[in-house]
Motif scaffolding. Sequence first.
Motif, mmCIF file in Angstrom:
data_model
loop_
_atom_site.group_PDB
_atom_site.id
_atom_site.type_symbol
_atom_site.label_atom_id
_atom_site.label_comp_id
_atom_site.label_asym_id
_atom_site.label_seq_id
_atom_site.Cartn_x
_atom_site.Cartn_y
_atom_site.Cartn_z
ATOM 1 N N TYR A 243 0.326 5.007 1.552
ATOM 2 C CA TYR A 243 -0.667 5.982 2.272
ATOM 3 C C TYR A 243 0.021 7.242 2.212
ATOM 4 C CZ TYR A 243 -3.884 2.564 4.639
ATOM 5 O OH TYR A 243 -4.896 1.605 4.708
ATOM 6 N N ILE B 108 -5.406 6.621 2.454
ATOM 7 C CA ILE B 108 -4.953 5.301 1.482
ATOM 8 C C ILE B 108 -5.038 5.925 0.112
ATOM 9 C CG2 ILE B 108 -7.402 4.479 1.163
ATOM 10 C CD1 ILE B 108 -4.453 2.201 0.897
ATOM 11 N N PHE C 250 -8.458 5.547 8.948
ATOM 12 C CA PHE C 250 -7.802 5.974 9.856
ATOM 13 C C PHE C 250 -8.670 7.238 10.732
ATOM 14 C CE2 PHE C 250 -3.619 4.112 10.586
ATOM 15 C CZ PHE C 250 -3.601 3.372 9.296
ATOM 16 N N ILE D 73 -6.582 -1.241 -5.200
ATOM 17 C CA ILE D 73 -7.123 0.045 -4.739
ATOM 18 C C ILE D 73 -6.538 1.228 -5.457
ATOM 19 C CG2 ILE D 73 -7.632 1.516 -2.850
ATOM 20 C CD1 ILE D 73 -7.688 -0.922 -0.961
ATOM 21 N N GLN E 16 -11.882 -0.873 9.201
ATOM 22 C CA GLN E 16 -11.561 -1.499 7.980
ATOM 23 C C GLN E 16 -12.628 -0.970 6.909
ATOM 24 O OE1 GLN E 16 -11.044 -5.732 8.012
ATOM 25 N NE2 GLN E 16 -10.855 -5.804 5.789
ATOM 26 N N LEU F 267 0.690 -1.859 14.885
ATOM 27 C CA LEU F 267 -0.527 -2.300 15.626
ATOM 28 C C LEU F 267 -0.392 -2.457 16.903
ATOM 29 C CD1 LEU F 267 -3.249 -3.331 14.757
ATOM 30 C CD2 LEU F 267 -2.582 -5.642 14.744
ATOM 31 N N LEU G 185 -4.215 10.303 7.861
ATOM 32 C CA LEU G 185 -3.544 9.265 7.024
ATOM 33 C C LEU G 185 -4.756 8.804 6.031
ATOM 34 C CD1 LEU G 185 -1.696 7.118 9.488
ATOM 35 C CD2 LEU G 185 -0.929 7.251 7.214
ATOM 36 N N PHE H 292 -5.763 -10.461 4.687
ATOM 37 C CA PHE H 292 -5.909 -9.387 5.445
ATOM 38 C C PHE H 292 -6.671 -9.454 6.628
ATOM 39 C CE2 PHE H 292 -5.620 -4.952 5.455
ATOM 40 C CZ PHE H 292 -6.675 -4.352 6.033
ATOM 41 N N ARG I 49 -12.574 -4.184 1.188
ATOM 42 C CA ARG I 49 -11.543 -3.756 0.800
ATOM 43 C C ARG I 49 -10.119 -3.958 1.582
ATOM 44 N NH1 ARG I 49 -11.783 2.371 -0.876
ATOM 45 N NH2 ARG I 49 -10.714 2.429 1.060
ATOM 46 N N ARG I 50 -9.195 -4.367 1.098
ATOM 47 C CA ARG I 50 -7.924 -4.500 2.098
ATOM 48 C C ARG I 50 -7.385 -3.071 2.280
ATOM 49 N NH1 ARG I 50 -4.237 -9.720 0.081
ATOM 50 N NH2 ARG I 50 -6.000 -11.162 -0.032
ATOM 51 N N ALA I 51 -8.283 -2.282 3.023
ATOM 52 C CA ALA I 51 -7.534 -0.886 3.242
ATOM 53 C C ALA I 51 -8.162 -0.541 4.726
ATOM 54 C CB ALA I 51 -7.769 0.090 2.223
ATOM 55 N N LEU I 52 -7.572 0.467 5.141
ATOM 56 C CA LEU I 52 -7.848 0.818 6.629
ATOM 57 C C LEU I 52 -8.420 2.545 6.473
ATOM 58 C CD1 LEU I 52 -5.110 -0.903 8.806
ATOM 59 C CD2 LEU I 52 -7.364 -1.709 8.418
ATOM 60 N N PHE J 128 -9.241 -1.328 15.227
ATOM 61 C CA PHE J 128 -7.893 -1.593 15.356
ATOM 62 C C PHE J 128 -7.555 -0.181 16.342
ATOM 63 C CE2 PHE J 128 -7.572 -4.950 12.329
ATOM 64 C CZ PHE J 128 -8.538 -4.395 11.425
ATOM 65 N N LYS K 235 -6.222 -5.410 18.171
ATOM 66 C CA LYS K 235 -7.483 -5.437 17.048
ATOM 67 C C LYS K 235 -8.660 -6.255 17.784
ATOM 68 C CE LYS K 235 -5.550 -9.495 14.878
ATOM 69 N NZ LYS K 235 -5.227 -10.103 13.428
ATOM 70 N N TYR L 123 0.939 -1.109 0.110
ATOM 71 C CA TYR L 123 0.069 -0.037 -0.008
ATOM 72 C C TYR L 123 0.816 1.136 0.019
ATOM 73 C CZ TYR L 123 -2.864 -3.484 2.445
ATOM 74 O OH TYR L 123 -3.719 -4.879 2.786
#
Lengths: 113, 113
Positions: A35, A45, B103, A56, B94, B46, A43, A98, B98-101, B34, B49, A33
């Motif tokens: 960011y 993505i 924040f 993404i 999350q 991290l 932050l 994930f 999607r494989r994204a976070l 998280f 979670k 990724y």
Amino acid sequence: DTAVSQTPKYLVTQMGNDKSIKCEQNLGHDTMYWYKQDSKKFLKIMFSYNNKELIINETVPNRFSPKSPDKAHLNLHINSLELGDSAVYFCASSQEGFTGELFFGEGSRLTVL
Amino acid sequence: AQSVTQLDSHVSVSEGTPVLLRCNYSSSYSPSLFWYVQHPNKGLQLLLKYTSAATLVKGINGFEAEFKKSETSFHLTKPSAHMSDAAEYFCVTQGTGRRALTFGSGTRLQVQP
């Protein structure tokens, strides 16, 4: 050995220039990724690649182009830099499936003058 | 879409006293939540979670967080602050499918001697 490494750590450049930031991970992860962290620490993505495939692509100007030559590397190239591009750019990786645990690099601080 | 709100941008405590960093979430279903920590000039790591297995989640360095559905909260706590806890803390959720976070805006924890 650093798990996720980015270079350069600091980058100062003039408006209009083109620059690249490189990222490598040695964790064997399949997803990487980029960011962006702005001056207020927010932050967001930008891009994510899974096994070299873009999965993404947030609303990012097309001056930003990610490139993943293999699943261990994800580079970020920025054309025609603008003042607003000044930020800290973080590379991260995660394993297959994930779990929400991302491993971050230490960031690349870009300053555009 | 899931989102998180961190209620304090800055928290200051004395060494040895309890830490409470507040986070509320917004989600129409059971979220993944998280907490990440960012020490100065470092990447994010991290802390812990929540993925619906247990409402009280223990993390690294003595931190824990409790998921409270009735309050839509996921506050981070630690019984006794240490100087090394001074950092920026991010509540994270999350993105759907999607494989994204995503924040939160971050809480800066300051620990006074």
